[in-house]
Design an enzyme around this catalytic site. Structure first.
Site, PDB file in Angstrom:
ATOM      1  N   ASP A  71      -9.904  -4.528  -5.010  1.00 59.59           N
ATOM      2  CA  ASP A  71      -9.314  -3.544  -4.103  1.00 59.59           C
ATOM      3  C   ASP A  71     -10.177  -2.286  -4.113  1.00 59.59           C
ATOM      4  OD1 ASP A  71      -7.764  -1.622  -2.776  1.00 59.59           O
ATOM      5  OD2 ASP A  71      -5.884  -2.467  -3.524  1.00 59.59           O
ATOM      6  N   HIS A 129      -7.789  -5.322  -0.946  1.00 59.44           N
ATOM      7  CA  HIS A 129      -6.630  -4.457  -0.735  1.00 59.44           C
ATOM      8  C   HIS A 129      -5.542  -5.127   0.096  1.00 59.44           C
ATOM      9  CE1 HIS A 129      -4.338  -0.801  -0.448  1.00 59.44           C
ATOM     10  NE2 HIS A 129      -4.383  -0.820   0.871  1.00 59.44           N
ATOM     11  N   SER A 165       0.839  -1.201   0.000  1.00 58.17           N
ATOM     12  CA  SER A 165       0.000   0.000   0.000  1.00 58.17           C
ATOM     13  C   SER A 165       0.878   1.256   0.000  1.00 58.17           C
ATOM     14  CB  SER A 165      -0.964  -0.047   1.192  1.00 58.17           C
ATOM     15  OG  SER A 165      -1.981   0.914   1.063  1.00 58.17           O
TER      16      SER A 165
END
Length: 245
Positions: A193, A223, A100
């Site tokens: 996601d 995600h 991320s």
């Protein structure tokens, strides 16, 4: 000229490799408001121990076991934490694995230390998320009030974002043109996601200058990409790039 403020002391765990001398150190970079004890970091550490590979996980300033106040941190400060790990802790060339926001930091760190980074693996990489990840109302609230809070799907405590962090992110955006990185890159992204749209991963694939960039899309992935199958794919990606010339 005033001296820059020192960064807080950082907590880390370094697993020494038992393979050939000079082999790369895989460094895991967590996401926003995360720490080094997440499922992906621990799974990679377990793999590294079993494979005799060097591995480093750590907490950014203000996160987990590291010193500092979370709401005083910035993206540039966390980039500098990554550089400190590369410069002071990792004893060899490195492979950066960014999750991320960590995917954004791995790109910034590679641009700052191109001679030290052998390859990159991004998991739901959220490059430039201060640009596209906040609504206009949230940006105005950050600028006027200095901070916002969002409910977290991963904690009973809200996630805090500050004006200092957001401004630092805006000053370090990358996806406005070619990203001058020439190392091999593997990007893993879930089609489901809801935090980082798949279009961002496709665009990042296009912008990274390296000729060896692969985007692996997990059709039912979200995600986090922390299921056993997701983590197995992550380990395969690291294994693939770790010994590339």
């Amino acid at each position: 000229m005033s001296e820059p403020l020192p960064r807080p002391a950082l907590a880390y765990h370094l697993t020494a490799g038992t393979g050939p001398a000079g082999g790369p150190v895989t460094i895991f970079l967590p996401g926003y408001a995360s720490d080094m004890n997440g499922a992906k970091a621990l799974a990679l550490e377990s793999w590294a121990r079993g494979a005799g590979r060097a591995f480093l996980r750590f907490d950014y300033g203000g996160c987990g076991q590291s010193e500092g106040a979370f709401d005083e941190q910035t993206l540039a400060g966390w980039r500098d934490d990554v550089l400190a790990m590369i410069d002071l802790v990792a004893p060899a060339p490195v492979v950066l694995v960014g999750s991320s926001m960590g995917g954004w930091l791995m790109l910034l760190a590679t641009l700052a230390r191109p001679g030290r980074v052998r390859a990159l693996v991004g998991v739901a990489a959220a490059a430039d998320f201060t640009d596209w990840g906040f609504s206009t109302d949230e940006k105005l609230a950050l600028l006027s009030g200095g901070r916002i809070e969002r409910p977290s799907p991963y904690s009973d405590q809200p996630t805090v974002y500050t004006r200092a962090f957001w401004s630092s992110g805006e000053a370090n955006r990358l996806m406005h043109g070619v990203i001058a990185i020439d190392t091999p890159v593997r990007l893993l992204h879930g089609l489901r996601d809801s935090d980082v749209p798949i279009a961002r991963a496709i665009r990042l694939t296009e912008l990274i200058r390296s000729a060896d960039v692969q985007l692996n899309i997990i059709k039912d992935g979200d995600h986090r990409l922390s299921r056993d199958g997701d983590i197995a794919m992550l380990i395969r990606a690291v294994e693939e790039v770790i010994d590339l010339p």
